[in-house]
Motif scaffolding. Structure first.
Motif, PDB file in Angstrom:
ATOM      1  N   ALA A 151      15.668  -5.563   8.929  1.00 56.95           N
ATOM      2  CA  ALA A 151      16.895  -5.814   8.156  1.00 56.95           C
ATOM      3  C   ALA A 151      16.699  -5.117   6.807  1.00 56.95           C
ATOM      4  N   ASP A 152      16.883  -5.829   5.690  1.00 61.15           N
ATOM      5  CA  ASP A 152      16.729  -5.167   4.391  1.00 61.15           C
ATOM      6  C   ASP A 152      15.356  -5.417   3.778  1.00 61.15           C
ATOM      7  N   ARG A 153      14.496  -6.055   4.532  1.00 64.67           N
ATOM      8  CA  ARG A 153      13.230  -6.471   3.945  1.00 64.67           C
ATOM      9  C   ARG A 153      12.107  -5.522   4.355  1.00 64.67           C
ATOM     10  N   GLU A 154      11.213  -5.240   3.400  1.00 63.24           N
ATOM     11  CA  GLU A 154      10.046  -4.418   3.722  1.00 63.24           C
ATOM     12  C   GLU A 154       9.110  -5.186   4.644  1.00 63.24           C
ATOM     13  N   ARG A 155       8.480  -4.450   5.539  1.00 60.55           N
ATOM     14  CA  ARG A 155       7.431  -5.068   6.357  1.00 60.55           C
ATOM     15  C   ARG A 155       6.185  -4.204   6.260  1.00 60.55           C
ATOM     16  N   TYR A 183       2.302 -10.756   3.190  1.00 57.22           N
ATOM     17  CA  TYR A 183       2.042  -9.358   2.834  1.00 57.22           C
ATOM     18  C   TYR A 183       3.229  -8.790   2.039  1.00 57.22           C
ATOM     19  N   ALA A 184       4.445  -9.061   2.547  1.00 54.58           N
ATOM     20  CA  ALA A 184       5.639  -8.520   1.881  1.00 54.58           C
ATOM     21  C   ALA A 184       5.774  -9.095   0.471  1.00 54.58           C
ATOM     22  N   ASP A 185       5.534 -10.397   0.331  1.00 55.04           N
ATOM     23  CA  ASP A 185       5.612 -11.029  -0.993  1.00 55.04           C
ATOM     24  C   ASP A 185       4.554 -10.440  -1.938  1.00 55.04           C
ATOM     25  N   HIS A 186       3.370 -10.217  -1.419  1.00 54.67           N
ATOM     26  CA  HIS A 186       2.270  -9.700  -2.239  1.00 54.67           C
ATOM     27  C   HIS A 186       2.621  -8.324  -2.814  1.00 54.67           C
ATOM     28  N   VAL A 187       3.157  -7.462  -1.958  1.00 51.43           N
ATOM     29  CA  VAL A 187       3.496  -6.114  -2.438  1.00 51.43           C
ATOM     30  C   VAL A 187       4.661  -6.195  -3.431  1.00 51.43           C
ATOM     31  N   ARG A 188       5.656  -7.002  -3.098  1.00 54.57           N
ATOM     32  CA  ARG A 188       6.838  -7.099  -3.976  1.00 54.57           C
ATOM     33  C   ARG A 188       6.458  -7.695  -5.347  1.00 54.57           C
ATOM     34  N   ASP A 189       5.674  -8.771  -5.337  1.00 59.51           N
ATOM     35  CA  ASP A 189       5.449  -9.522  -6.573  1.00 59.51           C
ATOM     36  C   ASP A 189       4.249  -9.044  -7.383  1.00 59.51           C
ATOM     37  N   LEU A 190       3.262  -8.458  -6.712  1.00 51.39           N
ATOM     38  CA  LEU A 190       2.039  -8.079  -7.435  1.00 51.39           C
ATOM     39  C   LEU A 190       1.792  -6.567  -7.478  1.00 51.39           C
ATOM     40  N   VAL A 191       1.929  -5.919  -6.321  1.00 54.51           N
ATOM     41  CA  VAL A 191       1.568  -4.498  -6.275  1.00 54.51           C
ATOM     42  C   VAL A 191       2.637  -3.641  -6.957  1.00 54.51           C
ATOM     43  N   ARG A 192       3.895  -3.823  -6.563  1.00 60.43           N
ATOM     44  CA  ARG A 192       4.948  -2.945  -7.106  1.00 60.43           C
ATOM     45  C   ARG A 192       5.063  -3.003  -8.638  1.00 60.43           C
ATOM     46  N   PRO A 193       5.072  -4.193  -9.253  1.00 62.63           N
ATOM     47  CA  PRO A 193       5.186  -4.213 -10.723  1.00 62.63           C
ATOM     48  C   PRO A 193       4.046  -3.450 -11.413  1.00 62.63           C
ATOM     49  N   ARG A 194       2.838  -3.535 -10.837  1.00 61.65           N
ATOM     50  CA  ARG A 194       1.696  -2.845 -11.453  1.00 61.65           C
ATOM     51  C   ARG A 194       1.765  -1.340 -11.200  1.00 61.65           C
ATOM     52  N   SER A 232      -3.347  -4.051  -0.554  1.00 59.73           N
ATOM     53  CA  SER A 232      -3.072  -3.433  -1.861  1.00 59.73           C
ATOM     54  C   SER A 232      -3.475  -1.971  -1.856  1.00 59.73           C
ATOM     55  N   ARG A 233      -4.623  -1.707  -1.259  1.00 60.04           N
ATOM     56  CA  ARG A 233      -5.136  -0.338  -1.191  1.00 60.04           C
ATOM     57  C   ARG A 233      -4.150   0.567  -0.441  1.00 60.04           C
ATOM     58  N   ALA A 234      -3.679   0.054   0.720  1.00 60.98           N
ATOM     59  CA  ALA A 234      -2.745   0.843   1.530  1.00 60.98           C
ATOM     60  C   ALA A 234      -1.421   1.013   0.803  1.00 60.98           C
ATOM     61  N   ALA A 235      -0.944  -0.054   0.165  1.00 58.77           N
ATOM     62  CA  ALA A 235       0.364   0.013  -0.506  1.00 58.77           C
ATOM     63  C   ALA A 235       0.312   0.988  -1.685  1.00 58.77           C
ATOM     64  N   ILE A 236      -0.781   0.983  -2.451  1.00 58.81           N
ATOM     65  CA  ILE A 236      -0.912   1.916  -3.575  1.00 58.81           C
ATOM     66  C   ILE A 236      -0.917   3.358  -3.054  1.00 58.81           C
ATOM     67  N   ALA A 237      -1.669   3.572  -1.977  1.00 61.94           N
ATOM     68  CA  ALA A 237      -1.744   4.934  -1.415  1.00 61.94           C
ATOM     69  C   ALA A 237      -0.370   5.413  -0.967  1.00 61.94           C
ATOM     70  N   ILE A 238       0.443   4.520  -0.431  1.00 64.24           N
ATOM     71  CA  ILE A 238       1.779   4.908   0.047  1.00 64.24           C
ATOM     72  C   ILE A 238       2.753   5.033  -1.128  1.00 64.24           C
ATOM     73  N   LEU A 239       2.729   4.073  -2.056  1.00 64.63           N
ATOM     74  CA  LEU A 239       3.732   4.065  -3.127  1.00 64.63           C
ATOM     75  C   LEU A 239       3.460   5.137  -4.177  1.00 64.63           C
ATOM     76  N   LEU A 240       2.192   5.483  -4.351  1.00 69.20           N
ATOM     77  CA  LEU A 240       1.878   6.468  -5.404  1.00 69.20           C
ATOM     78  C   LEU A 240       1.553   7.867  -4.851  1.00 69.20           C
TER      79      LEU A 240
END
Ligand SMILES: [Zn+2]
Length: 251
Positions: A151-155, A183-194, A232-240
């Motif tokens: 739907a509209d939510r990241e997985r 996992y989705a909450d962690h990336v949204r609330d902690l990883v993305r803001p940083r 976090s490691r994977a999300a940083i590698a993808i987002l940055l």
């Protein structure tokens, strides 16, 4: 899952092993059930809890208190009774990974031979599960997280890069729905803001300030007791992506 380092065996466990292994042999010889107490004494549980920075060895969820969780046998004691009091066979696990998922699973590659009674690992065994305490294993090359949408939510979905990675995701339940939500909450609330703070430092400031921002990002997301380092490691590698070519991600 991340690599873990084991501290020396607690003295309480070696004394329990000396006494209880002998009792176990006698019980088997007389057809009685083995008494499996003694491996989860508070001192042993506390040492594992600290070695793992208060997190489950499998899903990396932080646990508030050791006493609500399990000392888990990597090789299940129901099959490998002689390893029930062996330090290298013990892990600290949350109840969801242990009791709802892994239970007594211990699959092997088809070509390998299961240990016989009292034989020490690895023998001829090639386990299909990842042991985070095995220094020869790099969990990051066996399991990775991929970004998708429902739907509209990241997985953030864990996927196996090897047969052992897939078997571990299944056995430990690393893709169970409540974890996918976390996992989705962690990336949204902690990883993305940083990540966004780091990106603005990159755009607006000199290299030294950008490096300081990178160190702050890593310092908070990879603090030992922080949940989900692998994610976090994977999300940083993808987002940055290209922006972090000059920077090293912690293991
Ligand atoms: Zn867990």
């Amino acid at each position: 899952m991340i690599p873990l380092r084991r501290s020396p065996e607690p003295s309480k466990l070696s004394s329990q092993r000396a006494e209880r292994l002998e009792d176990a042999r006698m019980a088997l010889a007389s057809g009685e059930k083995i008494d499996f107490d003694g491996y989860n004494e508070p001192e042993i549980k506390k040492q594992l809890f600290e070695d793992q920075s208060y997190k489950c060895a499998f899903c990396e969820t932080r646990q508030e208190q050791a006493r609500y969780n399990d000392v888990e046998h990597f090789r299940p004691k129901s099959t490998y009774w002689w390893l029930a009091w062996t330090w290298e066979n013990l892990l600290f696990s949350c109840v969801y990974c242990n009791r709802d998922h892994k239970k007594t699973l211990f699959p092997l590659r088809g070509s390998s031979q299961r240990l016989v009674a009292e034989e020490l690992p690895p023998g001829g065994e090639l386990p299909l599960l990842l042991d985070p305490y095995d220094a020869s294993i790099d969990p990051h090359s066996e399991i990775e997280f991929r970004l998708g949408h429902v739907a509209d939510r990241e997985r953030w979905q864990p996927v196996g890069l090897t047969a052992r990675g897939w078997a571990s995701i299944f056995a430990f339940g690393l893709d169970r729905p409540p974890l996918l939500d976390k996992y989705a909450d962690h990336v949204r609330d902690l990883v993305r803001p940083r990540v966004e703070l780091f990106q603005s430092a990159l755009e607006n400031t000199d290299r030294a300030t950008a490096l300081a921002a990178w160190n702050r990002l890593c310092g908070s997301l990879f603090a030992p007791r922080q949940d989900f380092h692998a994610l976090s490691r994977a999300a940083i590698a993808i987002l940055l992506r290209d922006e972090i070519r000059e920077y090293r991600l912690p293991l």
